[in-house]
Design an enzyme around this catalytic site. Structure first.
Site, PDB file in Angstrom:
ATOM      1  N   ASP A   1       0.867  -1.181   0.000  1.00 21.08           N
ATOM      2  CA  ASP A   1       0.000   0.000   0.000  1.00 21.08           C
ATOM      3  C   ASP A   1       0.901   1.228   0.000  1.00 21.08           C
ATOM      4  O   ASP A   1       1.669   1.440   0.943  1.00 21.08           O
ATOM      5  CB  ASP A   1      -0.905  -0.009   1.240  1.00 21.08           C
TER       6      ASP A   1
ATOM      7  N   ASP B   1      -2.747   2.268  -6.158  1.00 23.81           N
ATOM      8  CA  ASP B   1      -1.650   2.276  -5.195  1.00 23.81           C
ATOM      9  C   ASP B   1      -1.648   1.083  -4.248  1.00 23.81           C
ATOM     10  O   ASP B   1      -0.976   1.116  -3.219  1.00 23.81           O
ATOM     11  CB  ASP B   1      -1.711   3.565  -4.374  1.00 23.81           C
ATOM     12  N   GLU B   2      -2.362   0.024  -4.598  1.00 25.88           N
ATOM     13  CA  GLU B   2      -2.512  -1.086  -3.649  1.00 25.88           C
ATOM     14  C   GLU B   2      -2.653  -2.397  -4.408  1.00 25.88           C
ATOM     15  O   GLU B   2      -3.351  -2.474  -5.414  1.00 25.88           O
ATOM     16  CB  GLU B   2      -3.760  -0.833  -2.788  1.00 25.88           C
TER      17      GLU B   2
END
Length: 478
Positions: free
Chosen positions: A11, A105-106
């Site tokens: 993350d 983003d993860e």
């Protein structure tokens, strides 16, 4: 469940805000809030400096401004974020064929499937290298969780924030989860947590002690059984490389309610066009068109129409959306409109009836124009049809990139009253750049593309990261 912590969850830390700080030397170490800046905008991401004032994602922007009036408020630059995301996902893809992105983003990574790790020591080494590679290639930081299941890996990355690594060893899960709030488990939001609290259940250990039957009685069969399994740290979900989208949609929230029915129709038509652009970019087609309308009183209506077959034809989607709009009363005003397509497929089956209708409509419009302007081939009619050019005022969005013929690359700090203020600096500078103000129509000022956050990052090779000792904040949960 596997016996080694070989599922990794990455993350990125305060992704949008961190990217803006990295791109703008003058904002490093300062409170930054990224999101919609209109009266109805919401916070997309807040930097850790802004979070100290209580600002968080999904908060109304007006409330954020009251909490942190001196923060920098910027409009998102999704092109930059996507480019960074592609760099990060490329690093993950080098570790394993099983990468499951959850957002820009993860992502989850199955290290075992890529033979990148097989035990705790090798998994931790991979986590170190990944974090160093991300910092080297993007200039940003990410937090890593390592565990034997997806649920625990995600909990680990949350515990590691910011810029850390947490490894949860198999066999320690129950002890780790037991004293924690029920909110730590996936699927437990404020409403479920409050329902459990009224039943005397506030910790994960108390969920496990209540038993599955009691959870089912309180929450229903599906939710109750799932929550009980999570409380016992049982999570057999695999990392899935391809997450098949079920729909494609776009929507806009308006600063001022739209009352004009003609304007509403135009907005729906525009949104339908954008939706088809996304559909085609994904190389998909869809069978069901969905219209979403949020009215002045916050009531939200959805209408849908299923076509004869999948399509990616903008005319077909626009016509379907227009028909759906006719069944919605927008008299009191509209604050949000959205158009989506679901029932996705990898092929199209053209709607011939819609094509014929469009052709007939075009022919009718052409005939009407000829009659009004003096018939086909008339020079006067051609000249009369030429519209007068309408000057379009350029919009300068806070945080977006610009280039000036004399001063070079910069970004918009703000605009209004016919003026735009620009700070001229690049990601590679060590000190803040100078600020200058121009007319909004200055011919030497123009929009620009974002610059890479790391100079020469595209030439960097995976695997040349620094030693683990250069990265702080690593925890191993035993």
């Amino acid at each position: 469940m596997r016996t080694a912590p070989t599922i990794l969850h990455l993350d990125m830390d305060a992704f949008y805000a961190s990217a803006e700080q990295a791109a703008k030397p003058s904002l490093r170490g300062k409170a930054v809030v990224v999101g919609g800046l209109g009266p109805r905008g919401v916070v997309a991401t807040a930097s850790y400096e802004a979070r100290k004032f209580g600002v968080h994602s999904a908060m109304p922007m007006g409330q954020a401004r009251r909490l942190a009036p001196h923060a920098a408020y910027l409009v998102p630059r999704f092109r930059l974020y996507r480019e960074i995301s592609e760099q990060v996902m490329g690093l993950l893809g080098a570790l394993s064929p099983l990468v499951e992105p959850l957002s820009l983003d993860e992502a989850f990574v199955d290290l075992e499937a890529g033979e990148a790790a097989w035990d705790a020591a090798s998994a931790e080494a991979v986590g170190w290298r990944l974090r160093a590679d991300i910092r080297r290639v993007t200039g940003l930081t990410g937090s890593v969780g390592l565990a034997a299941s997806k649920m625990l890996a995600k909990i680990g990355s949350e515990e590691a924030k910011p810029d850390g690594l947490v490894l949860i060893r198999p066999g320690t899960e129950r002890a780790l989860l037991g004293p924690r709030s029920v909110r730590i488990l996936p699927g437990v939001g404020p409403a479920t947590a409050d329902h459990l609290r009224r039943a005397g259940i506030q910790t994960v250990e108390e969920i496990a002690g209540a038993g599955e039957d009691e959870l089912v009685r309180l929450l229903g069969k599906a939710h109750g059984s799932h929550l009980y399994e999570m409380a016992l740290a049982r999570d057999e979900r695999p990392v899935v490389a391809e997450r098949d989208s079920k729909s494609v949609s776009v929507e806009d929230t308006y600063d001022v309610d739209i009352h004009d029915r003609v304007r509403v129709r135009m907005e729906v038509r525009r949104l339908a066009g954008r939706c088809v652009e996304r559909l085609r970019a994904a190389e998909r087609s869809g069978r069901t068109v969905v219209l979403k309308v949020r009215r002045y009183d916050f009531s939200t209506l959805t209408r849908s129409e299923t076509l004869r077959g999948p399509t990616d034809d903008p005319g077909v989607v626009r016509e379907a959306a227009a028909r759906l709009l006719e069944s919605v009363d927008t008299t009191g005003g509209v604050r949000l409109l959205g158009v989506g397509v679901s029932g996705l497929a990898d092929f199209t089956q053209e709607d011939l009836f819609a094509q014929f209708a469009a052709a007939e409509e075009a022919a009718a419009e052409e005939a009407a124009a000829e009659e009004l302007e003096g018939g086909p081939g008339s020079v006067e009619s051609v000249e009369a049809a030429e519209p007068e050019p309408i000057p379009v005022e350029r919009k300068w969005l806070a945080g977006h990139d610009v280039r000036h013929a004399e001063f070079g690359h910069g970004w918009v700090q703000g605009s209004g009253l016919g003026r735009v203020t620009v700070r001229f600096e690049t990601p590679y500078a060590d000190v803040p750049g100078r600020v200058r103000t121009f007319r909004v129509d200055d011919p030497e000022l123009e929009p620009a593309d974002p610059l890479p956050l790391v100079e020469g990052a595209e030439e960097a090779q995976v695997g040349s990261s620094s030693e683990p000792a250069t990265l702080p904040n690593v925890t191993s949960v035993d």
